[in-house]
Design an enzyme around this catalytic site. Structure first.
Site, PDB file in Angstrom:
ATOM      1  N   CYS A 138       0.687  -1.230  -0.106  1.00 48.50           N
ATOM      2  CA  CYS A 138      -0.010  -0.066  -0.021  1.00 48.50           C
ATOM      3  C   CYS A 138       0.703   1.299   0.095  1.00 48.50           C
ATOM      4  CB  CYS A 138      -1.008  -0.113   1.093  1.00 48.50           C
ATOM      5  SG  CYS A 138      -1.768   1.275   1.342  1.00 48.50           S
ATOM      6  N   CYS A 141      -0.622   4.101   2.018  1.00 45.51           N
ATOM      7  CA  CYS A 141      -0.306   3.801   3.655  1.00 45.51           C
ATOM      8  C   CYS A 141       1.272   4.162   3.972  1.00 45.51           C
ATOM      9  CB  CYS A 141      -0.462   2.613   4.110  1.00 45.51           C
ATOM     10  SG  CYS A 141      -2.029   1.707   3.292  1.00 45.51           S
ATOM     11  N   ASP A 142       2.362   3.606   3.091  1.00 48.44           N
ATOM     12  CA  ASP A 142       3.369   3.617   3.569  1.00 48.44           C
ATOM     13  C   ASP A 142       4.514   4.412   2.891  1.00 48.44           C
ATOM     14  OD1 ASP A 142       2.766   1.683   5.444  1.00 48.44           O
ATOM     15  OD2 ASP A 142       2.878   0.047   4.188  1.00 48.44           O
TER      16      ASP A 142
END
Ligand code: NDP
Length: 314
Positions: A138, A141-142
């Site tokens: 992701c 997200c990261d």
């Protein structure tokens, strides 16, 4: 078979942000929800590290801890949280039947499906070992953790293209690893990728291994055109080769799209079966965020509550 029957007003299947949020709302509305956690209690967030984009955590939090907080909040209002995995359903009658772990049948007036989706992985041992330590499925997200660094992303669909351009805004250099000599992504997305100066597309390349002991240090690739192996020095490796909604047991009962995502009436969590609602990633292939999953979990509990009220089930 050891058949035991139990009747509940609200059964929640799945324990990610959608399931737990549905549980918080359903418990506070006195629906006495029973929640089965599934194979991965806490869902996909338990395989991430830091979460910095969930509102309400100004300093960020760790994914697994956040899911423990969600669980504690659902328990605080009396949700009955259980280990167990729904193995089959029968949505043919007015009361829904759900079999858990192949041996326990639950009868439920309402069912909230929040079984999520699973990222597809390449299947390399190194990918598993470094998951959360530089390997991620992701970028949204990261990606932030790799600001100014050199990363690679594997995949050639719209998600990979979108995430490559997202990463390019944060990172110094992005390598996009494409296994064929063409991309599946839409022309517009491809155009964007090919016109981003710090994305280099590596056509016809296969990922052989992700390198590094504790964190990602590089990736070993095979160039199918030359037959040569090469190493790239990177600190982040993103996998964007698609997601699989966890909807297999609902086939034949619920409407789903060609890839298995459950269909809901727009603006609601209602499926085609009265009293059965869907929330989170199992019904969302576009946003796939914890906060959107939580939002639809809330919707599902409110929809279930209204359904029970309309049916006069107290
Ligand atoms: P897709 O299934 O569309 O694409 C997956 C990609 O991963 C393919 O290019 C495939 O390669 C590649 N792949 C699969 N397995 C491997 C492997 N083992 N090694 C290397 N590459 C591999 O998934 P997406 O998540 O990209 O998209 C899912 C759906 O969501 C699509 O319908 C998409 O259009 C949609 N979507 C739309 C967006 C938008 O409109 N903004 C944004 C994101 C998604 P190959 O092509 O060779 O099979």
């Amino acid at each position: 078979m050891n058949e035991q029957l139990e009747h509940v007003k609200c059964l929640i299947i799945g324990s990610g942000p959608a399931g737990y949020t549905a549980a918080i709302y359903a418990a506070r509305a006195d629906l006495k929800p029973v929640l089965y956690q599934g194979l991965q209690p806490g869902g996909q967030l338990t395989i991430t590290t830091e979460v910095e984009n969930y509102p309400g955590y100004p300093k960020g939090t760790m994914g697994p801890e956040m899911m423990e907080d969600f669980k504690a909040q659902a328990e605080r209002f009396g949700t009955d949280i259980r280990f167990g995995y729904a193995t089959s359903v029968d949505f043919g009658g007015p009361v829904h039947k759900i079999v858990v772990d192949e041996n326990k049948t639950i009868l439920a007036d309402t069912v909230i499906i929040s079984t999520g989706a699973s990222a597809k992985w390449l299947g390399l041992p190194s990918e598993q070992k470094l998951n959360g330590y530089g390997v991620s499925a992701c970028a949204v997200c990261d990606g932030f953790f790799f600001r100014g660094q050199t990363v690679a992303i594997v995949g050639a669909g719209d998600t990979a293209a979108e995430e490559a351009t997202y990463l390019a805004k944060l990172c110094k250099q992005v390598y996009m690893i494409v296994r064929r000599d063409e991309m599946r992504a839409s022309k517009a997305m491809q155009h964007r990728v090919l016109n981003t100066p710090n994305i280099e597309v590596l056509w016809s390349h296969e990922t052989k291994e992700i390198l590094g002991e504790k964190t990602v240090e590089g990736v070993l690739l095979l160039d199918h055109k030359t037959g040569q192996e090469k190493r790239l020095d990177i600190t982040g490796f993103f996998v964007a080769i698609g997601h699989q909604p966890n909807s297999g047991i609902f086939k034949g009962w619920l409407d789903m799209d060609e890839t298995g995502y459950l269909k809901t009436t727009p603006g609601t969590s209602k499926t085609n079966v009265a009293g059965v609602f869907a929330a989170g990633d199992v019904a969302d292939k576009y946003y796939r965020q914890a906060v959107t999953a939580a939002g639809t979990g809330c919707m599902a509990a409110l929809d279930a509550e209204r359904y029970l009220a309309e049916k006069g089930i107290h």
